[in-house]
Design a protein around this motif. Structure first.
Motif, PDB file in Angstrom:
ATOM      1  N   LYS A  74     -18.310  -3.480   5.214  1.00 48.54           N
ATOM      2  CA  LYS A  74     -18.237  -4.898   5.581  1.00 48.54           C
ATOM      3  C   LYS A  74     -19.587  -5.584   5.432  1.00 48.54           C
ATOM      4  N   VAL A  75     -20.651  -4.898   5.840  1.00 50.26           N
ATOM      5  CA  VAL A  75     -21.989  -5.497   5.806  1.00 50.26           C
ATOM      6  C   VAL A  75     -22.527  -5.587   4.376  1.00 50.26           C
ATOM      7  N   VAL A  76     -22.397  -4.499   3.625  1.00 44.85           N
ATOM      8  CA  VAL A  76     -22.994  -4.446   2.291  1.00 44.85           C
ATOM      9  C   VAL A  76     -22.086  -5.050   1.220  1.00 44.85           C
ATOM     10  N   LEU A  77     -20.805  -4.668   1.241  1.00 42.25           N
ATOM     11  CA  LEU A  77     -19.878  -5.141   0.211  1.00 42.25           C
ATOM     12  C   LEU A  77     -19.213  -6.465   0.577  1.00 42.25           C
ATOM     13  N   ARG A  78     -19.409  -6.891   1.823  1.00 47.13           N
ATOM     14  CA  ARG A  78     -18.903  -8.182   2.295  1.00 47.13           C
ATOM     15  C   ARG A  78     -17.386  -8.242   2.433  1.00 47.13           C
ATOM     16  N   HIS A  79     -16.736  -7.094   2.449  1.00 46.60           N
ATOM     17  CA  HIS A  79     -15.293  -7.093   2.670  1.00 46.60           C
ATOM     18  C   HIS A  79     -14.860  -5.682   3.068  1.00 46.60           C
ATOM     19  N   LEU A  80     -13.633  -5.573   3.563  1.00 43.81           N
ATOM     20  CA  LEU A  80     -13.067  -4.275   3.915  1.00 43.81           C
ATOM     21  C   LEU A  80     -11.923  -3.973   2.952  1.00 43.81           C
ATOM     22  N   PRO A  81     -12.104  -3.007   2.042  1.00 38.98           N
ATOM     23  CA  PRO A  81     -11.028  -2.642   1.121  1.00 38.98           C
ATOM     24  C   PRO A  81      -9.789  -2.231   1.907  1.00 38.98           C
ATOM     25  N   ILE A  82      -8.635  -2.682   1.465  1.00 42.62           N
ATOM     26  CA  ILE A  82      -7.407  -2.486   2.231  1.00 42.62           C
ATOM     27  C   ILE A  82      -7.069  -1.013   2.441  1.00 42.62           C
ATOM     28  N   MET A  83      -7.267  -0.201   1.411  1.00 45.86           N
ATOM     29  CA  MET A  83      -6.879   1.203   1.527  1.00 45.86           C
ATOM     30  C   MET A  83      -7.728   1.958   2.554  1.00 45.86           C
ATOM     31  N   PRO A  84      -9.069   1.912   2.463  1.00 49.37           N
ATOM     32  CA  PRO A  84      -9.877   2.573   3.495  1.00 49.37           C
ATOM     33  C   PRO A  84      -9.674   1.967   4.883  1.00 49.37           C
ATOM     34  N   PHE A  85      -9.412   0.660   4.937  1.00 47.10           N
ATOM     35  CA  PHE A  85      -9.225   0.000   6.228  1.00 47.10           C
ATOM     36  C   PHE A  85      -7.969   0.510   6.934  1.00 47.10           C
ATOM     37  N   VAL A  86      -6.854   0.535   6.207  1.00 50.82           N
ATOM     38  CA  VAL A  86      -5.602   1.028   6.794  1.00 50.82           C
ATOM     39  C   VAL A  86      -5.734   2.499   7.157  1.00 50.82           C
ATOM     40  N   LEU A 133      -0.533  -3.451  -6.031  1.00 55.47           N
ATOM     41  CA  LEU A 133      -1.543  -2.467  -6.405  1.00 55.47           C
ATOM     42  C   LEU A 133      -2.938  -3.080  -6.477  1.00 55.47           C
ATOM     43  N   GLY A 134      -3.021  -4.329  -6.910  1.00 58.90           N
ATOM     44  CA  GLY A 134      -4.316  -4.996  -6.982  1.00 58.90           C
ATOM     45  C   GLY A 134      -4.969  -5.121  -5.621  1.00 58.90           C
ATOM     46  N   TYR A 135      -4.152  -5.295  -4.577  1.00 59.00           N
ATOM     47  CA  TYR A 135      -4.681  -5.378  -3.220  1.00 59.00           C
ATOM     48  C   TYR A 135      -5.141  -4.008  -2.733  1.00 59.00           C
ATOM     49  N   VAL A 136      -4.381  -2.975  -3.076  1.00 59.41           N
ATOM     50  CA  VAL A 136      -4.716  -1.619  -2.642  1.00 59.41           C
ATOM     51  C   VAL A 136      -6.055  -1.177  -3.214  1.00 59.41           C
ATOM     52  N   PHE A 137      -6.272  -1.448  -4.498  1.00 56.33           N
ATOM     53  CA  PHE A 137      -7.502  -1.015  -5.158  1.00 56.33           C
ATOM     54  C   PHE A 137      -8.508  -2.145  -5.321  1.00 56.33           C
ATOM     55  N   ASN A 138      -8.259  -3.256  -4.641  1.00 51.20           N
ATOM     56  CA  ASN A 138      -9.153  -4.408  -4.703  1.00 51.20           C
ATOM     57  C   ASN A 138      -9.388  -4.860  -6.143  1.00 51.20           C
ATOM     58  N   ALA A 139      -8.347  -4.752  -6.955  1.00 51.01           N
ATOM     59  CA  ALA A 139      -8.369  -5.238  -8.336  1.00 51.01           C
ATOM     60  C   ALA A 139      -9.591  -4.764  -9.109  1.00 51.01           C
ATOM     61  N   ALA A 140      -9.696  -3.467  -9.277  1.00 50.57           N
ATOM     62  CA  ALA A 140     -10.796  -2.910 -10.062  1.00 50.57           C
ATOM     63  C   ALA A 140     -10.636  -3.258 -11.537  1.00 50.57           C
ATOM     64  N   PHE A 141      -9.460  -3.744 -11.905  1.00 51.24           N
ATOM     65  CA  PHE A 141      -9.184  -4.135 -13.284  1.00 51.24           C
ATOM     66  C   PHE A 141      -8.092  -5.196 -13.268  1.00 51.24           C
ATOM     67  N   GLN A 142      -7.887  -5.843 -14.413  1.00 52.43           N
ATOM     68  CA  GLN A 142      -6.860  -6.876 -14.528  1.00 52.43           C
ATOM     69  C   GLN A 142      -5.907  -6.506 -15.651  1.00 52.43           C
ATOM     70  N   LEU A 143      -4.620  -6.485 -15.329  1.00 52.17           N
ATOM     71  CA  LEU A 143      -3.606  -6.075 -16.291  1.00 52.17           C
ATOM     72  C   LEU A 143      -2.579  -7.180 -16.497  1.00 52.17           C
ATOM     73  N   ASP A 144      -1.802  -7.036 -17.574  1.00 48.21           N
ATOM     74  CA  ASP A 144      -0.694  -7.962 -17.766  1.00 48.21           C
ATOM     75  C   ASP A 144       0.461  -7.538 -16.854  1.00 48.21           C
ATOM     76  N   VAL A 145       1.513  -8.329 -16.836  1.00 52.48           N
ATOM     77  CA  VAL A 145       2.630  -8.101 -15.917  1.00 52.48           C
ATOM     78  C   VAL A 145       3.248  -6.720 -16.104  1.00 52.48           C
ATOM     79  N   GLU A 146       3.492  -6.345 -17.341  1.00 46.97           N
ATOM     80  CA  GLU A 146       4.116  -5.048 -17.608  1.00 46.97           C
ATOM     81  C   GLU A 146       3.207  -3.899 -17.191  1.00 46.97           C
ATOM     82  N   GLY A 147       1.910  -4.077 -17.400  1.00 47.52           N
ATOM     83  CA  GLY A 147       0.961  -3.043 -17.006  1.00 47.52           C
ATOM     84  C   GLY A 147       0.956  -2.824 -15.503  1.00 47.52           C
ATOM     85  N   TRP A 148       0.948  -3.926 -14.739  1.00 44.22           N
ATOM     86  CA  TRP A 148       0.982  -3.802 -13.281  1.00 44.22           C
ATOM     87  C   TRP A 148       2.269  -3.130 -12.819  1.00 44.22           C
ATOM     88  N   ARG A 149       3.380  -3.475 -13.461  1.00 44.00           N
ATOM     89  CA  ARG A 149       4.663  -2.899 -13.053  1.00 44.00           C
ATOM     90  C   ARG A 149       4.670  -1.387 -13.260  1.00 44.00           C
TER      91      ARG A 149
END
Length: 214
Positions: A74-86, A133-149
């Motif tokens: 939280k202090v260094v990265l300025r956010h809490l990644p959802i996966m480690p937080f849960v 999935l983008g929320y779980v991994f904090n969107a480490a990459f950006q994919l098209d619709v089919e890729g995300w599915r």
């Protein structure tokens, strides 16, 4: 049906990849070595004997390391990644129950619950046309619709696989084996699975409009 994931990676995530890895892996390593060296720790710090056996000592240190990891994130990265937080919330709750009730079952079931939760959430979200999935991994990459599915389906099934695998291991093997497997079994399996997804990610990666113009 279409799926959406409009989360973009933060600058902190791009600039501190090794810190993110250390924050996620550090508590697990502490858990492993604390369990391995439990008697030595109790000998050096007698107060730890109040917690119970080595696994309970390791659980307490795991909880502390997890909380510290989240604070640093939280202090260094300025956010809490959802996966480690849960995962951290479940660690604290089930770890506390394990120590208070002197029942190892709670902390052993933590990976089952966390992985099952993520697996169901990913596949359930997909059923409603939303890729989480983008929320779980904090969107480490950006994919098209089919890729995300496709990637969401794969990760959803993989999380459920890890949940079942944890149940098999802790119910059929010793405490030491289970603790070691959490670090030296689950992590390599996850890394191999992640690397196996790279062809799919590369095929469906999209470049943000701003970067194309530049």
């Amino acid at each position: 049906m279409t799926t959406e994931s409009d989360i973009t990676p933060s600058a902190a995530d791009r600039h501190h990849p090794m810190l993110k890895l250390a924050l996620e892996l550090g508590p697990l390593l502490i858990f492993f070595f604390a369990n391995l060296r439990g008697p030595w720790l109790v000998e050096r710090f007698p107060a730890l004997s109040e917690l119970g056996g080595p696994l309970f000592v390791a659980t307490a240190l795991f909880m502390a390391a997890t909380v510290i990891s989240l604070i640093v994130s939280k202090v260094v990265l300025r956010h809490l990644p959802i996966m480690p937080f849960v995962s951290g919330i479940v660690v604290v709750i089930f770890g506390s129950l394990s120590i208070y009730l002197q029942n190892e079952t709670f902390i052993k079931m933590k990976p089952t619950i966390v992985n099952a939760l993520f697996g169901v959430a990913l596949l359930g979200g997909l059923a409603f046309g939303k890729s989480l999935l983008g929320y779980v991994f904090n969107a480490a990459f950006q994919l098209d619709v089919e890729g995300w599915r496709k990637l969401t389906i794969r990760w959803g099934i993989f999380f459920l696989f890890l949940a079942v695998l944890n149940e098999v291991v802790w119910r059929n093997f010793s405490d030491d084996f289970w603790v070691a497997f959490k670090v030296w079994g689950t992590m390599p399996i996850t890394i191999i699975f992640t690397l196996a997804q790279m062809p799919l990610i590369m095929k469906h990666t999209v470049t943000p409009a701003g970067e194309i113009e530049n």
